[in-house]
Enzyme design. Sequence first.
Site, mmCIF file in Angstrom:
data_model
loop_
_atom_site.group_PDB
_atom_site.id
_atom_site.type_symbol
_atom_site.label_atom_id
_atom_site.label_comp_id
_atom_site.label_asym_id
_atom_site.label_seq_id
_atom_site.Cartn_x
_atom_site.Cartn_y
_atom_site.Cartn_z
ATOM 1 N N ASP A 61 -3.988 -1.522 -1.399
ATOM 2 C CA ASP A 61 -5.070 -1.891 -0.471
ATOM 3 C C ASP A 61 -6.433 -1.341 -0.900
ATOM 4 O O ASP A 61 -7.472 -1.968 -0.662
ATOM 5 C CB ASP A 61 -4.748 -1.498 0.981
ATOM 6 C CG ASP A 61 -4.330 -0.051 1.150
ATOM 7 O OD1 ASP A 61 -4.223 0.677 0.146
ATOM 8 O OD2 ASP A 61 -4.089 0.367 2.305
ATOM 9 N N ARG A 75 7.411 6.167 -4.399
ATOM 10 C CA ARG A 75 7.892 6.822 -3.176
ATOM 11 C C ARG A 75 7.293 6.099 -1.975
ATOM 12 O O ARG A 75 6.269 5.433 -2.088
ATOM 13 C CB ARG A 75 7.492 8.304 -3.138
ATOM 14 C CG ARG A 75 5.999 8.530 -3.123
ATOM 15 C CD ARG A 75 5.576 9.989 -2.991
ATOM 16 N NE ARG A 75 4.132 10.081 -3.026
ATOM 17 C CZ ARG A 75 3.401 10.133 -4.135
ATOM 18 N NH1 ARG A 75 3.990 10.126 -5.308
ATOM 19 N NH2 ARG A 75 2.084 10.181 -4.078
ATOM 20 N N SER A 109 0.802 -1.225 0.000
ATOM 21 C CA SER A 109 0.000 0.000 0.000
ATOM 22 C C SER A 109 0.831 1.268 0.000
ATOM 23 O O SER A 109 0.801 2.059 0.948
ATOM 24 C CB SER A 109 -0.960 -0.047 1.172
ATOM 25 O OG SER A 109 -1.670 -1.248 1.090
HETATM 26 C C1 BGC Z 1 -0.363 5.138 0.204
HETATM 27 C C2 BGC Z 1 -1.435 4.413 -0.587
HETATM 28 C C3 BGC Z 1 -2.300 3.579 0.332
HETATM 29 C C4 BGC Z 1 -2.827 4.421 1.488
HETATM 30 C C5 BGC Z 1 -3.682 3.631 2.462
HETATM 31 C C6 BGC Z 1 -0.980 5.881 1.380
HETATM 32 O O1 BGC Z 1 0.031 6.435 2.173
HETATM 33 O O2 BGC Z 1 0.322 6.057 -0.619
HETATM 34 O O3 BGC Z 1 -0.859 3.615 -1.596
HETATM 35 O O4 BGC Z 1 -3.357 3.042 -0.404
HETATM 36 O O5 BGC Z 1 -1.749 4.994 2.186
HETATM 37 O O6 BGC Z 1 -2.987 2.574 3.043
#
Ligand code: BGC
Length: 531
Positions: free
Chosen positions: A209, A171, A156
Amino acid sequence: MALEAQTKSIVAQFDYTDEDVNKGVKEFLRQMGEGLEKDGTSMSQIPTYVTAVPNGTEKGLYMAVDLGGTNFRVCSIQLNGDTTFNLTYTKVAIPKELMVAKTAQQLFAFLAKQIELFLRTHHEEHFEAHVRRRLTVSSPDGYMDENVFRLGFTFSFPVQQSGINKGTLIRWTKGFDIPDAIGKDVCALLQIEIDRLHLPVRVAALVNDTVGTLMARSYTSPGKTGAVLGAIFGTGTNGAYIEKLENLKKPLTGEYDKSTGDMVINTEWGSFDNQLNVLPNTSWDIQLDKSSVNPGIQMYEKRVSGMFLGEILRLALLDLLKDPKVSFFKDENSSSNDWKSTTNIAEDSSIYTEWGIDTAIMSVAAADNTPELSVLRQELESTLHIHSPAHDDAEAFKAIAGAVARRAARLAAVAIAAVVLQTGQLSASNDEPVDIGVDGSLVEHYPYFREMIYEALRIIDGVGEEGAKRIRIGVAKDGSGVGAALIALVAAGMEKSTTTADYFSELRSHAHAQSTSLTAVLEDNDEVTTD
Ligand code: BGC
């Protein structure tokens, strides 16, 4: 009195008016559009190569792992094909030092180890059958080991996906910072460590996610149209939604099924409005951003998600504590304290430490409607070591925490409304609900978070009372695990024409491009990778 007046003035700074909300939605739609056109925009709008949502009839046993915040989860999921599933899982906290490890290999080796522990505890039979098979099969070509688990990898963080099980890290977010991993294929990194341990597991799908949540919601509550948005409001925040392929103007490199005319897009809305065109920006938001590991990035997330709300609150409280005109968490003498004592903040109180207030206490504050706020006061004692807080102190705490959370919920409504408007579902001439799956600690544990979202949705142009009634926001618990399994299932279908040997040679050449030392590991594991 001074405390009450100062509290009011802090609370007012977190006001996010109806007009602000509507401005936010317009800008959100504009930035969504920009992200569909080109790369390098603040909202990445990442194509996921997932082109359809499930309908509840899918079946099979899959594995999923989930790396995305404070915990790493490993699970196996039996999809029963009748909108139900059975899930077995373990969860382990990610050691803080691994979140900022020197090399990606250190983190991924830890993850593979957890997969091994899980398999040994819950699926020992797969190991044995897999090893027996390896020893008896002489010709590896074209052979698929049915004892190899297909694994959906929920990762995620923002990833540039180039296929259903390929993607390079753009990133880190949420406090992770391992520069060595940036630009590398995270599926290959995990597969290499899995192979090192000779595990019967193949990373079949890479899933954010939010995409998992969207899939899981569609599996468990299929309506005529399925869910349109999967959203997370937890440690971080993000959303994935179904977009028309024709609106996706930037080039797609990988293979995908064009027949549905749709593709799931991972918005990465945590970075909505990094340029601060419309986001609110108090002095506490500015301070928080400065001391974060990624200043200037994830600006929307820093105002909305669980990782940050406690810290915004803490910074605002510190200003109150420093104000000489205000008596906050201190008493002249015991007569001004309704418990007839005097308040003390212990020197070691984490109120003085960066990131020292866990957002969870905000849920306690919101839920405490006792006349004396006794539950919150106990919590202030036990978690923040503030002894004998007076009633008016607790009231001030509750009011400021409530204001921070309310602003977050109204900002959440901006994202939800913009995505719903973008999909055009509200103007469809049927009465079908517009279904949204959500997951994460805020929606799960913060009292009335969803109610505050609905309150804001009702005043949004293009949504209104009627539209808000049609929007159905439901919690898709464990969405990322179940969703990853569902995508692993789709990926397993796509594999049919590819042999295991092909897959691993492809993976190997990919890993070679990343690092020669990683390739050496694969060579070591030849017996596993080519069986
Ligand atoms: C990430 C996402 C993720 C979200 C929830 C963010 O910091 O960049 O990719 O879906 O958090 O977990």
